[in-house]
Structures are given as structure tokens and as C-alpha cells.
Design a protein around this motif. Structure first.
Motif, PDB file in Angstrom:
ATOM      1  N   LEU A  22       0.836  -1.211   0.000  1.00 19.48           N
ATOM      2  CA  LEU A  22       0.000   0.000   0.000  1.00 19.48           C
ATOM      3  C   LEU A  22       0.871   1.260   0.000  1.00 19.48           C
ATOM      4  O   LEU A  22       0.665   2.172  -0.806  1.00 19.48           O
ATOM      5  CB  LEU A  22      -0.833  -0.028   1.286  1.00 19.48           C
ATOM      6  N   TRP A  54      -8.221  -0.457   0.165  1.00 20.32           N
ATOM      7  CA  TRP A  54      -7.384  -0.871  -0.948  1.00 20.32           C
ATOM      8  C   TRP A  54      -8.077  -1.947  -1.764  1.00 20.32           C
ATOM      9  O   TRP A  54      -9.008  -2.599  -1.303  1.00 20.32           O
ATOM     10  CB  TRP A  54      -6.009  -1.329  -0.465  1.00 20.32           C
ATOM     11  N   VAL A  61      -1.441  -4.793  -4.451  1.00 22.38           N
ATOM     12  CA  VAL A  61      -2.331  -3.665  -4.190  1.00 22.38           C
ATOM     13  C   VAL A  61      -2.353  -2.818  -5.459  1.00 22.38           C
ATOM     14  O   VAL A  61      -1.310  -2.345  -5.901  1.00 22.38           O
ATOM     15  CB  VAL A  61      -1.856  -2.842  -2.979  1.00 22.38           C
ATOM     16  N   THR A  64      -5.602   2.431  -3.766  1.00 23.77           N
ATOM     17  CA  THR A  64      -5.742   2.679  -2.337  1.00 23.77           C
ATOM     18  C   THR A  64      -6.265   4.088  -2.098  1.00 23.77           C
ATOM     19  O   THR A  64      -6.185   4.954  -2.964  1.00 23.77           O
ATOM     20  CB  THR A  64      -4.396   2.481  -1.600  1.00 23.77           C
ATOM     21  N   ARG A  66      -7.312   6.663   1.759  1.00 24.90           N
ATOM     22  CA  ARG A  66      -7.509   6.625   3.204  1.00 24.90           C
ATOM     23  C   ARG A  66      -8.640   7.554   3.598  1.00 24.90           C
ATOM     24  O   ARG A  66      -8.905   8.563   2.939  1.00 24.90           O
ATOM     25  CB  ARG A  66      -6.231   6.943   3.974  1.00 24.90           C
TER      26      ARG A  66
END
Length: 152
Positions: A22, A54, A61, A64, A66
């Protein structure tokens, strides 16, 4: 080619190898590809309300983002949206955005969601209900605009 899988977890619950992949993707996109030398590891992933999202395919990965909570304003915040070059244009980041918007509404009902978009991506974020909410600014030489999505 195997099917994509989507995941979300707090930092402490992300397997170490996945977390490495990630962070590698974020650095590859933001620091290397976009040539923006900045502190990618800014400490916000460690916040108690932070959640990482993700998408994985074949153990890699491929995208992604947040989700954070800005304590000072009460807003939810989406950031660090990154997609591996090979996965772009396939709707992977759009699925992550949809999931993050829904999760923000679950966690902080009534809170707006904010983000700082690279200016050329503002129309993409508008698809998820975000609107430009302030003046253009430059971050690491890249034009950005603040955007806000009012709570449902």
C-alpha cells in the motif's frame, strides 16, 4: 487474471506485507511518478479514526485511499487516492471512493466529506457528489482545489 478484492481496515489490522505494498503504491504514484518530494508518511495513518482502503489483484495492491476524521472541523476527509498505472481506467478507484463515502456516512453521520483534489481530477470527484469549495492552490507544484461533499 483473478478477480479484484476490496478491503478496508485500520492501520494496526492491515497485514504487514499488504501495508508495505500500500505504502509502496502511494510513494510510486505521488513521489516518483508525480515527482513530488514530500513526506508521504505524514503520521495521519496512525490516527485512531484513520481507515485504509485498498483493492488487490493477484496479491498486488492496485489502488488505495484513506479515510480520516478532521477533529477540528468534524469533517470526514478522503485522501491519498492512488491507482497503479496498469489498473487505471477500470473503475477500481471509483469503487474505493464509493465505499469510502458510504463508510464516512456510517462512521460520522451528518458530517461533510472533504478532500484536496488535483485540479484536473475535480470532474472525476464530482461524480461522487463533491463540489469545489475554495480557491485553487499549488501543492508540490501541482494545482489542487479543495472539494466538499455535503452529508446525505
Amino acid at each position: 487474471m483473478t478477480e479484484l478484492s476490496y478491503r478496508a481496515a485500520r492501520l494496526a489490522d492491515v497485514p504487514a506485507e499488504t501495508l508495505y505494498r500500500l505504502m509502496w503504491l502511494r510513494v510510486a504514484v505521488f513521489v516518483v511518478e508525480q515527482e513530488a518530494a514530500y513526506p508521504e508518511l505524514d503520521g495521519r495513518d496512525l490516527e485512531p479514526d484513520a481507515e485504509l482502503f485498498w483493492a488487490e489483484q493477484n496479491g498486488e495492491v492496485v489502488a488505495t485511499l484513506r479515510l480520516l476524521h478532521d477533529e477540528d472541523t468534524g469533517d470526514a476527509r478522503i485522501g491519498r487516492v492512488a491507482t497503479a498505472e496498469a489498473a487505471r481506467g477500470r473503475g477500481v478507484a471509483a469503487e474505493l471512493m464509493t465505499r469510502a463515502v458510504l463508510r464516512a456516512g456510517e462512521r460520522w453521520p451528518g458530517a461533510a466529506i472533504v478532500l484536496d483534489a488535483q485540479e484536473h481530477l475535480a470532474p472525476w470527484y464530482a461524480r461522487f457528489g463533491f463540489a469545489v469549495d475554495g480557491e485553487r492552490f499549488h501543492e508540490d507544484g501541482i494545482p489542487h482545489v479543495p472539494m466538499r461533499r455535503i452529508a446525505d
